[in-house]
Design an enzyme around this catalytic site. Structure first.
Site, short mmCIF file in Angstrom:
data_model
loop_
_atom_site.label_atom_id
_atom_site.label_comp_id
_atom_site.label_asym_id
_atom_site.label_seq_id
_atom_site.Cartn_x
_atom_site.Cartn_y
_atom_site.Cartn_z
N LYS A 162 0.84 -1.20 0.00
CA LYS A 162 0.00 0.00 0.00
C LYS A 162 0.87 1.25 0.00
O LYS A 162 1.67 1.44 0.91
CB LYS A 162 -0.91 0.04 1.24
N CYS B 121 13.25 12.13 5.56
CA CYS B 121 13.52 11.70 6.94
C CYS B 121 14.97 11.94 7.33
O CYS B 121 15.30 11.97 8.51
CB CYS B 121 13.16 10.23 7.09
N GLU C 119 10.97 1.63 9.56
CA GLU C 119 11.81 2.81 9.29
C GLU C 119 10.98 4.03 9.63
O GLU C 119 10.01 4.34 8.93
CB GLU C 119 12.21 2.84 7.80
N GLU D 159 9.75 15.96 15.61
CA GLU D 159 9.94 15.99 14.16
C GLU D 159 8.94 16.95 13.51
O GLU D 159 7.74 16.84 13.73
CB GLU D 159 9.74 14.58 13.59
#
Ligand code: NDP
Length: 483
Positions: free
Chosen positions: A176, A285, A251, A387
């Site tokens: 997906k 990232c 991850e 973040e």
């Protein structure tokens, strides 16, 4: 090959609508307009995909590596031949500059397929000799049906980064893409059909994460999950998959330090620091969003970074002159802006940016933001610990090596770090002490696909890349023979 208005799932080798018949809108971040429709798939679609994958597994896993190599290479060739179509789709979906889609995202997608198509031809397992009486050898067999779930920031790049090793190792896949950027995954399905990938080997189910994604994660016949995305989603996935004893590769997010010592090669450093701050609108990232600068060069660095940042052109993602396109969605832009407001409350000074860009005409409703540099924050404040994943960096001066290592490691994340120094001993010392899965010295985002890739702490579990990925997607079985 073209990007249709109604995206379809790719199940059992065919492009099919969702069983429910329901779709939701796909919005282009460049102008905020609906430009296509995405299947709102659910558990029933995932079930069909798993059935097809299970049926295909026996043949695909016994195909032999050369045959798998040939088909995966063909898919890579088709993507490369259709660079323009894929790049247009990636930019329309994500708002990233077309130059980036053409030179980074799509080239890396076909490179991933070629890399793992060839890697499987060289993949070998170990043997352990017990002198004089027995030998052990390790059989590495595909797992079966595996799930791959990827985020929106590098859509086809990260989708293929997972799917390629999974398929090369002989697994069948239910995958997906992010619902925010599904179009290149749809085009990939077309490329697979054209390349002659047998039905059911790869199945792509579109839809929302908590619905279609969750159905993949909790399906009992999907034996491994490879996920890239946010840390909180990763936690949710682990909560579901761990009690089912699935293999997991996660991850996750990052809050990476960029450490600049006064003895660095200033020109190289400033060039790469601009990239590591604002490439893809800071939505990578691996971007270095916390910049630590040794005191003797702090002012010089700050002034130069701000000057160069102000020169960056924010605008139409389809213009070859654009440095920063649109942020990926309205809600993401709002999230990034809320962090800029938080930084002000926490005592930060906005040196440049900090505001939305008011575009004219057709782009007036797009999601544009000026790249932002902030100084004067406490090192442990929320802006420096959480973040943001946007075009926002903070500057913090430091005095000693010990101090900056402590700053760098004080976040919950540990994905990557960058260090700029000409002192080779210091480079080694610092690299050794940084809590990160990847450390770059005097460079940034220099990637060799053979190296292990992943994070520590809340940045993830497991490693991708090279043989690590092939090991993840195979089950080792020790066979002991006594003679
Ligand atoms: P999300 O975690 O929101 O989503 C990632 C994927 O997971 C999407 O396909 C999403 O679907 C799906 N998903 C969401 N909820 C579930 C669920 N309950 N079960 C299964 N799947 C689910 O991340 P973003 O897409 O917002 O990506 C940004 C994040 O990704 C950042 O935190 C960034 O740091 C991280 N990232 C990490 C990288 C790394 O290598 N460590 C590389 C790139 C990004 P949908 O979009 O449809 O909701």
């Amino acid at each position: 090959m073209k990007a249709d208005k109604y995206i379809k799932n790719y199940i059992n080798g065919a492009l099919v609508p969702p069983l429910s018949g329901e779709y939701f809108d796909n919005i282009s971040p460049a102008n905020g307009e609906v430009y296509s429709h995405i299947p709102d798939s659910d558990q029933a679609d995932v079930q069909q995909a798993v059935d097809a994958a299970q049926k295909a597994f026996k043949e695909w896993s016994s195909f032999g590596v050369e045959k798998r190599f040939r088909i995966l290479s063909r898919i890579a060739d088709i993507i490369e031949q259709n660079l323009e179509t894929f790049a247009m789709a990636e930019t329309t979906d994500s708002g990233k500059p077309i130059s980036m889609s053409k030179t980074v995202d799509i080239p890396r997608a076909h490179a991933n397929l070629r890399f793992f198509a060839t890697a499987i031809m060289h993949f070998a397992s170990e043997s352990h000799f017990m002198e004089g009486h027995a030998i052990n050898f390790t059989l590495r067999q595909p797992i079966g049906v595996v799930g791959c779930i990827s985020p929106w920031n590098l859509p086809l790049y990260l989708f293929t980064w997972k799917i390629a090793p999974a398929l090369a190792a002989g697994n069948c896949v239910v995958a997906k893409p992010s619902e925010i950027t599904p179009m290149t995954a749809y085009l990939l399905a077309k490329a697979c059909m054209e390349a002659g990938l047998p039905p059911g080997v790869l199945n792509i189910v579109h839809g929302y994460g908590p619905k279609a994604g969750q159905a993949i994660v909790e399906h009992p016949n999907i034996k491994a999950i490879s996920f890239t995305g946010g840390t909180s989603t990763g936690r949710e996935i682990a909560r579901t998959a761990a009690p089912m004893f699935k293999k997991l590769s996660l991850e996750l997010g990052g809050k990476n330090p960029n450490i600049i010592f006064a003895d660095c090669d200033f020109d190289r450093m400033i060039f790469d620091t601009l990239r590591s701050s604002f490439s893809n609108n800071g939505q990578i990232c691996l971007c270095g969003s916390r910049i630590f600068v040794e005191k003797p060069i702090y002012e010089k660095f700050r002034d130069e970074l701000v000057k160069r940042t102000q020169f960056l052109k924010v605008g139409d993602p389809f213009s070859p002159m654009t440095d920063l396109g649109a942020l990926v969605s309205r809600s993401h832009k709002e999230k990034v802006m809320s962090y800029i407001e938080l930084a002000k409350v926490e005592g930060g000074t906005i040196l440049c940016g900090g505001k939305a860009v008011e575009m004219q005409g057709q782009l007036a409703n797009g999601y544009y933001l000026r790249p932002t540099v902030i100084e004067g924050l406490e090192v442990g404040c929320r802006t420096n610990m959480e973040e943001i994943f946007g075009p926002v960096v903070t500057l913090t001066p430091f005095e000693t090596e010990e101090e900056v290592i402590q700053y760098a490691n004080m976040v919950d994340y540990g994905l990557s770090a960058t260090v700029w120094t000409q002192d080779i001993s210091r480079a080694h010392r610092v690299a050794e002490q940084l809590q990160a899965g990847v450390v770059w010295i005097n460079c940034w985002l220099l990637r060799d696909l053979r190296t292990p890739f992943g994070g520590v702490k809340n940045s993830g579990v497991g490693r991708e890349g090279g043989l690590e990925a092939l090991r993840f997607f195979t089950e080792p079985k020790n066979v002991c023979i006594k003679y």
